[in-house]
Design a protein around this motif. Structure first.
Motif, mmCIF file in Angstrom:
data_model
loop_
_atom_site.group_PDB
_atom_site.id
_atom_site.type_symbol
_atom_site.label_atom_id
_atom_site.label_comp_id
_atom_site.label_asym_id
_atom_site.label_seq_id
_atom_site.Cartn_x
_atom_site.Cartn_y
_atom_site.Cartn_z
ATOM 1 N N UNK A 315 0.751 -1.270 -0.027
ATOM 2 C CA UNK A 315 -0.005 -0.003 0.020
ATOM 3 C C UNK A 315 0.916 1.087 -0.115
ATOM 4 N N UNK A 316 0.665 2.102 -0.990
ATOM 5 C CA UNK A 316 1.354 3.412 -1.134
ATOM 6 C C UNK A 316 0.578 4.509 -0.826
ATOM 7 N N UNK A 317 1.355 5.760 -0.396
ATOM 8 C CA UNK A 317 0.480 6.871 -0.294
ATOM 9 C C UNK A 317 1.591 8.094 -0.661
ATOM 10 N N UNK A 318 1.364 8.788 -1.445
ATOM 11 C CA UNK A 318 1.991 10.002 -1.827
ATOM 12 C C UNK A 318 1.958 11.228 -0.749
ATOM 13 N N UNK A 319 1.052 11.091 0.021
ATOM 14 C CA UNK A 319 0.801 12.230 1.051
ATOM 15 C C UNK A 319 0.564 11.680 2.411
ATOM 16 N N UNK A 320 1.581 10.736 2.800
ATOM 17 C CA UNK A 320 1.521 10.147 4.191
ATOM 18 C C UNK A 320 1.168 11.042 5.207
ATOM 19 N N UNK A 321 0.581 10.776 6.267
ATOM 20 C CA UNK A 321 0.293 11.659 7.479
ATOM 21 C C UNK A 321 1.521 11.887 8.375
ATOM 22 N N UNK A 322 2.069 12.828 8.944
ATOM 23 C CA UNK A 322 3.055 13.265 9.578
ATOM 24 C C UNK A 322 3.432 11.805 10.528
ATOM 25 N N UNK A 323 2.419 11.328 11.336
ATOM 26 C CA UNK A 323 2.819 10.396 12.110
ATOM 27 C C UNK A 323 3.155 8.957 11.522
ATOM 28 N N UNK A 324 3.066 8.998 10.137
ATOM 29 C CA UNK A 324 3.346 7.672 9.293
ATOM 30 C C UNK A 324 4.555 7.827 8.514
#
Length: 606
Positions: A315-324
């Motif tokens: 699972x990829x996310x180009x806008x990860x939350x700061x905690x991640x």
């Protein structure tokens, strides 16, 4: 309903192959309306009416062309009366069940006979994980660079029919089925194109909110395709995928098609996340770029009967939350799965556990773990490398609980710093010769951690075989790396014994490590646990040589090692003598009982 469909298929099984049944079913379901099908069946010219109806449907050119081709082939090989019967049989089913459900059952039943489709229920579970992770809203865009039959995409989107769907695939047969399925699912905004995303992105310069891909496992690009990839700017940062297996190339191409806030889901075999070379470079750049949010590993069997190999969901996310950020959540779903006949599926509770772990981003002992990107081993991303149950049943020790973190606090060095490892030779049966020039150690030659030197098989090797590369020396440790784990020391002074391909040889630097000390350490509960957890493979388990070289070995003065070995060996001699005495007394006690029975004359011990 499945029973009725099976009866329908069985009715024509002798006259139609599974492939033909799927083709004619696709032709009928492309219309998908019971009333229209009955009108076609009752017309004077059924074939002509079918052709006219196909032209009125809003399918792409490649689907329309394929439907006409299948109809012409069917017309040439079967009777019109049979076609009418099949149309009416399906029309009857469509009056009580929605067409997509029946079509999916048709796909599953016919493809099972062809040995090419995975369990739909198992993939639905995996898609449910992606669906909740994506949280897609109406009017957003979803892309698939290898859409296949569209099963994952329709499961993913369910009733969100206002989503814009873009997909491509190089397999026309799959694309046709995908388009029919999306039509039956009432998805309005659909664009499908025939193209290979690696070499020909059909939606170039378009960026999407979500990407869902299951790259074809084991895809090997041609030389021409590799020549196209090398100058392609999409691969300039991450690197060109491996020539032998380009699955990570699909992920790179997919990520490049995501917008700045996009999310992606990619299914691979576990090998894609552990192979070296080009794959390792791609994984390194993915980690450095910090777009991987979570990795879920599934055991073998989820893609049965097509393959029994274990798989992973990235699972990829180009806008990860700061905690991640600068972290990856690893989930090992092995303990959350169960066997259902010949297939593997998540348990109901297991699926709920995974969804809970993802939404709360939490650690669960033996199931999930959050690691900083700086804590990874050589950018290996297989979850079981980092997440495993710390209890194991070992033959010698019973149930053992191991604290790997405690091992990390010890003063250790990697094995390759104090010893040299070498692979065994893959001898062929034709080279066996009782009068051969060398002997070979096999796994069966090791009993109770000792090499049965007198029973070694001889081989006649020479010519191009560099025997010196495989020749054992006194004090070498032999460690089996296939199937059952065994370890022994070559105590002989013989110079004609070679190591077979099922072993790794370990030649100690005797100024730094005592061979018997190292063997004893490898037999410890801790190392047995570590080796068991590093075994890979779907049929025959293998211990990767690269992992062996990185085994952490305690650093102790050589004199202290020798004292430990000497004390251990003295105790072993004493205990073995006591054991032999007890075994002798047990035998004498039994013989005495036989004497009392009066049967001592009926046998003679030799």
């Amino acid at each position: 309903m499945k029973k009725e469909l099976m009866n329908l298929l069985d009715k024509h099984r002798g006259m139609l192959s599974p492939q033909q049944q799927l083709q004619i079913g696709s032709l009928i379901f492309s219309i998908g309306d019971s009333k229209t099908l009955r009108q076609i069946a009752s017309s004077i010219n059924v074939i002509e009416k079918l052709e006219e109806t196909i032209e009125t449907l809003s399918y792409s050119q490649f689907t329309t062309k394929r439907l006409h081709r299948d109809l012409n082939q069917f017309k040439a090989s079967t009777s019109v009366s049979m076609l009418v019967d099949i149309i009416l049989d399906y029309a009857k089913l469509l009056e009580v069940t929605d067409p997509l459900t029946i079509y999916d059952e048709l796909i599953e039943l016919t493809e099972e006979k062809l040995g090419g489709l995975v369990s739909l229920k198992a993939t639905q579970q995996q898609t449910e994980i992606v669906r909740q992770y994506f949280d897609i809203q109406e009017h957003e865009t979803v892309f698939s660079g290898r859409i296949g039959k569209g099963i994952g995409v329709t499961d993913l989107l369910q009733n969100t029919t206002q989503i814009s769907i873009y997909g491509q695939d190089f397999a026309v047969d799959d694309l046709v089925i995908a388009e029919i399925r999306l039509y039956l699912g009432r998805f309005k905004n659909v664009q499908l194109k025939q193209a290979n995303i690696l070499t020909n992105p059909a939606f170039d310069n378009q960026y999407f909110d979500f990407i869902y891909d299951t790259p074809r496992f084991g895809y090997k690009p041609t030389s021409e395709e590799m020549d196209q990839l090398k100058p392609d700017p999409r691969f300039s940062y991450y690197g060109v995928p491996s020539r032998m297996n380009a699955d990570l190339g699909f992920m790179v191409a997919g990520i490049q098609a995501l917008n700045d806030k996009g999310k992606g889901a990619f299914f691979f075999t576990t090998g894609a996340l552990s192979r070296s070379g080009a794959d390792e470079k791609i994984r390194e750049r993915l980690v450095i770029n910090d777009i991987i949010e979570a990795i879920i590993e599934f055991p073998g069997g989820f893609y049965a009967p097509a393959t029994g190999i274990s798989s992973v969901l990235v699972l990829v996310n180009k806008a990860k939350m700061s905690y991640a950020q600068d972290q990856i959540l690893f989930i090992n779903a092995t303990a959350l799965s169960e066997k259902v006949r010949k297939k593997t599926m998540l348990t109901v509770e297991g699926l709920e556990e995974i969804l809970s772990i993802l939404s709360e981003r939490k650690e669960v002992k033996g199931i999930s773990k959050i690691l900083g990107t700086n804590e990874l081993y050589d950018y290996e991303l297989v979850s079981s490398r980092y997440v495993f149950e710390n209890e194991m049943d070992l033959d010698m020790y019973g149930t053992v609980e191991v604290d790997i973190q405690a091992l990390d606090t010890l003063n250790t060095v990697p094995l390759h710093k104090i010893a040299t490892t070498f692979r065994g030779y893959n001898a062929l049966p034709k080279d066996e010769n009782p009068n051969g020039n060398v002997s070979m150690i096999k796994i069966s030659d090791i009993i109770d951690s000792e090499i049965q030197e007198d029973s070694l098989t001889r081989y006649d090797l020479g010519g191009r075989v560099k025997i010196e590369n495989y020749r054992l020396q006194h004090g070498d440790i032999v460690l089996s790396i296939r199937g059952q784990l065994k370890v022994a020391i070559f105590e002989s002074e013989r110079d004609d014994v070679l190591l077979s391909q099922n072993f790794i040889g370990i030649r100690c630097n005797k100024d730094k490590i005592n061979p018997t000390f190292l063997k004893l350490y490898l037999e410890s509960p801790t190392m047995q646990f570590i080796m068991q957890n590093k075994l890979t493979g779907s049929t025959v388990l293998n211990l990767p040589p690269k992992d062996i070289e990185e085994f952490r070995i305690p650093v102790l003065p050589l004199e202290q090692q020798q004292q430990i070995v000497s004390s251990y060996q003295k105790q072993q001699v004493k205990l073995k003598a006591e054991l032999e005495k007890i075994q002798s007394e047990l035998k004498r006690s039994k013989l005495n009982a036989f004497k009392q029975m009066g049967i001592e004359q009926t046998f003679t011990l030799k």
